[in-house]
Every structure is written in C-alpha cells, then in structure tokens.
Design a protein around this motif. Structure first.
Motif, short mmCIF file in Angstrom:
data_model
loop_
_atom_site.label_atom_id
_atom_site.label_comp_id
_atom_site.label_asym_id
_atom_site.label_seq_id
_atom_site.Cartn_x
_atom_site.Cartn_y
_atom_site.Cartn_z
N PHE A 1 -22.09 38.45 24.32
CA PHE A 1 -22.27 37.26 24.94
C PHE A 1 -23.63 36.98 24.53
O PHE A 1 -23.71 35.56 24.18
CB PHE A 1 -22.29 37.47 26.61
CG PHE A 1 -22.98 36.12 27.34
CD1 PHE A 1 -22.41 34.93 27.33
CD2 PHE A 1 -24.29 36.24 27.77
CE1 PHE A 1 -22.74 33.85 27.92
CE2 PHE A 1 -24.94 35.22 28.06
CZ PHE A 1 -24.10 33.89 28.24
N VAL A 2 -24.49 37.71 24.47
CA VAL A 2 -25.99 37.27 23.96
C VAL A 2 -25.77 36.80 22.53
O VAL A 2 -26.42 35.73 22.25
CB VAL A 2 -27.04 38.40 24.06
CG1 VAL A 2 -28.21 37.98 23.45
CG2 VAL A 2 -27.14 38.96 25.58
N LEU B 1 -26.78 28.17 20.99
CA LEU B 1 -28.13 27.56 21.10
C LEU B 1 -28.75 27.16 20.01
O LEU B 1 -29.44 26.23 20.05
CB LEU B 1 -28.86 28.46 22.31
CG LEU B 1 -28.43 28.74 23.47
CD1 LEU B 1 -29.36 29.69 24.50
CD2 LEU B 1 -28.20 27.44 24.15
N SER B 2 -28.63 27.66 19.01
CA SER B 2 -29.22 27.78 17.61
C SER B 2 -28.52 26.87 16.47
O SER B 2 -29.10 26.30 15.63
CB SER B 2 -29.46 29.09 16.97
OG SER B 2 -28.17 29.72 16.51
N LEU C 1 -25.94 32.89 32.61
CA LEU C 1 -27.01 33.50 33.13
C LEU C 1 -27.48 33.43 34.45
O LEU C 1 -27.95 34.36 35.17
CB LEU C 1 -28.41 32.68 32.26
CG LEU C 1 -28.25 33.12 30.77
CD1 LEU C 1 -29.39 32.51 29.89
CD2 LEU C 1 -27.90 34.66 30.35
N GLU C 2 -27.21 32.34 35.18
CA GLU C 2 -27.57 32.10 36.66
C GLU C 2 -26.63 33.23 37.58
O GLU C 2 -26.88 33.87 38.42
CB GLU C 2 -27.17 30.80 37.04
CG GLU C 2 -27.53 30.49 38.57
CD GLU C 2 -27.35 29.07 38.95
OE1 GLU C 2 -27.64 28.88 40.17
OE2 GLU C 2 -26.86 28.17 38.06
N GLU D 1 -30.19 43.48 36.10
CA GLU D 1 -30.83 44.38 35.21
C GLU D 1 -30.40 44.15 33.53
O GLU D 1 -31.16 44.43 32.82
CB GLU D 1 -30.15 45.77 35.33
CG GLU D 1 -28.66 45.80 34.93
CD GLU D 1 -27.62 45.37 36.02
OE1 GLU D 1 -26.60 45.66 35.66
OE2 GLU D 1 -28.19 44.81 36.95
N LEU D 2 -29.60 43.21 33.45
CA LEU D 2 -29.33 42.53 32.27
C LEU D 2 -30.29 41.39 31.67
O LEU D 2 -30.63 40.50 32.53
CB LEU D 2 -27.73 42.00 32.30
CG LEU D 2 -26.55 42.63 32.55
CD1 LEU D 2 -25.26 42.18 32.57
CD2 LEU D 2 -26.62 43.99 31.60
N GLU D 3 -30.77 41.56 30.67
CA GLU D 3 -31.72 40.61 30.04
C GLU D 3 -31.38 39.90 28.87
O GLU D 3 -30.39 40.27 28.22
CB GLU D 3 -32.94 41.44 29.72
CG GLU D 3 -33.37 42.05 30.89
CD GLU D 3 -34.92 42.91 30.53
OE1 GLU D 3 -35.14 42.93 29.13
OE2 GLU D 3 -35.40 43.58 31.52
N PHE D 4 -31.75 38.66 28.92
CA PHE D 4 -31.26 37.87 27.84
C PHE D 4 -32.23 37.54 27.11
O PHE D 4 -33.37 36.96 27.43
CB PHE D 4 -30.60 36.48 28.30
CG PHE D 4 -30.15 35.52 27.26
CD1 PHE D 4 -29.02 35.68 26.51
CD2 PHE D 4 -30.98 34.25 27.13
CE1 PHE D 4 -28.67 34.75 25.38
CE2 PHE D 4 -30.62 33.28 26.00
CZ PHE D 4 -29.52 33.68 25.33
N THR D 5 -32.37 37.73 25.71
CA THR D 5 -33.51 37.18 24.83
C THR D 5 -32.94 36.10 23.90
O THR D 5 -31.90 36.36 23.22
CB THR D 5 -33.80 38.62 24.08
OG1 THR D 5 -34.18 39.58 25.10
CG2 THR D 5 -35.04 38.29 23.17
#
Length: 226
Positions: free
Chosen positions: A177-178, A185-186, A209-210, A218-222
C-alpha cells in the motif's frame, strides 16, 4: 439471467421516487464525468433489499450466473442498476475468482462516481483478493500493480482503497500500500485527465491512513515524494 435482471430492474423502479431521483441527480449528477447516467431515486436500503429478494427468488446462482447478471445490470447507465450490480457482487463474493478482475476493471472504468467505484474497490476487489490462494493472489497483485500505473484515475483509486478491509482486520500488505500510495501521490499532475484526479487519489490515500491510524496505529507511512 434476463428474468432475474428484469425482476431487479422492475423492483428498483417500483421503489424509486421522482423527488429522490432529482435529489440524487443534483448531488451526484453535477460532475461532468457522469455523462448520461440516469437515476430511479431508489434508496440504498431498497437496492440491498432488492438484491436480497432476487437471490431468494433465484436460488443457486453459480459463478457464470452472477457475473452475467452483474454485467446485465451494469450495461444500462442507471445509478441504481449499477449499485445493484455492486451489491450483487458483494453478496456473492465467494463465487468470484481472479479472472473476474477483468470484468470489474471494466466496471471501474465506467463508474465515474465514488458511490459506485469505492464499494467496488473496498467491498468487492479487496475481499475477492483476500480470499484467493497463493497463486491467485500473486496474479491479482500484479493486476493492482498495473492499475496504479493506469491513466484511468478510478483504477488507481481502486488499487489504493482495495486493501482497506484487510488492513483494518490486521492483515494486508502494508508495504505494498505504501508503495502504491507514494506512486499515486508523486504522479505528475500533467498526466491526469482532469484537474480533480490528483485530489481523488490523495483523498483515497487519506481514507486508508485515517482508518489505519485508528485501528492499527503501529503502522507508519513514509512519503517519498510530493
């Protein structure tokens, strides 16, 4: 499946109302992408009830019956018929297989509304893929990878939203997903058919993300691009 299709269409029209059709048209039909889409003015609850009644009336629908009926319903540009096709696929998700993504892709390309495209992605594509075996899952994931590179914004949005239920339940491939989100987005804005396309994709990323922030903090999006 003409008998089932006629039963559903007549029931949808019977449950519709002109004032509600005018309301739907004003709320949903203002987008120029919608084109010649028509409205019966049937509530979502009535659409679901119609499909439930149809499945009782026509018991034992097999895979080919379900997919043929969904295409029959979708083929006429009426919002409630197309929503009924989505509800039908949701209701019979267990008979669908990897090959049905081609049919669903056609639906997504002509959906043109969040109210049709999003439930297709979240409640049909996502659960369909989650129920596949390993080989089927690999093939389906390659389809989603392709959708993220497609010009059609609804396919790209579907690729982003489809893992929502699985991620919410504690599974899913967060890394995939990331990657898909960063690709969306890019993507240079000049490649979008409409000025709003970028907004539709950012909105889809935001929805996931929300939800993940509430259910799996605990999941992080970079983000790797803008």
């Amino acid at each position: 499946m003409r008998d089932a299709g006629e039963f559903i269409d007549l029931a949808l029209q019977r449950e519709g109302s002109w004032p509600r059709a005018d309301e739907f048209r004003a709320r949903l039909g203002g987008d120029p992408r919608v084109g010649d889409l028509r409205f019966y003015g049937t509530s979502v609850g009535a659409v679901r009830g119609t499909i439930r009644d149809a499945l009782v009336r026509h018991r034992g629908l097999n895979h080919d019956d379900v997919t043929a009926l969904s295409s029959e319903l979708w083929s006429v540009p009426v919002f409630e018929r197309r929503l009924a096709a989505v509800v039908l696929l949701q209701s019979k998700i267990r008979v669908l297989d990897n090959a049905d993504l081609t049919r669903i892709e056609g639906f997504l390309r002509t959906a043109q509304l969040r109210e049709l495209a999003d439930p297709l992605a979240i409640d049909v594509v996502g659960p369909l893929i989650a129920g596949l075996d390993t080989v089927g899952r690999v093939r389906a994931d390659s389809v989603l990878d392709r959708w993220t590179r497609e010009q059609d914004v609804w396919l790209r949005r579907a690729a982003l939203l489809s893992p929502l239920r699985e991620l919410r339940a504690g599974g899913g491939d967060w890394g995939r997903f990331v990657r898909h989100a960063n690709l969306a987005l890019s993507r240079p804005r000049e490649h979008d058919d409409q000025a709003a396309d970028g907004g539709l994709l950012r909105e889809a990323v935001g929805v996931v993300l929300e939800d993940v922030a509430k259910n799996r903090p605990e999941l992080e999006f970079t983000a790797t691009g803008t």
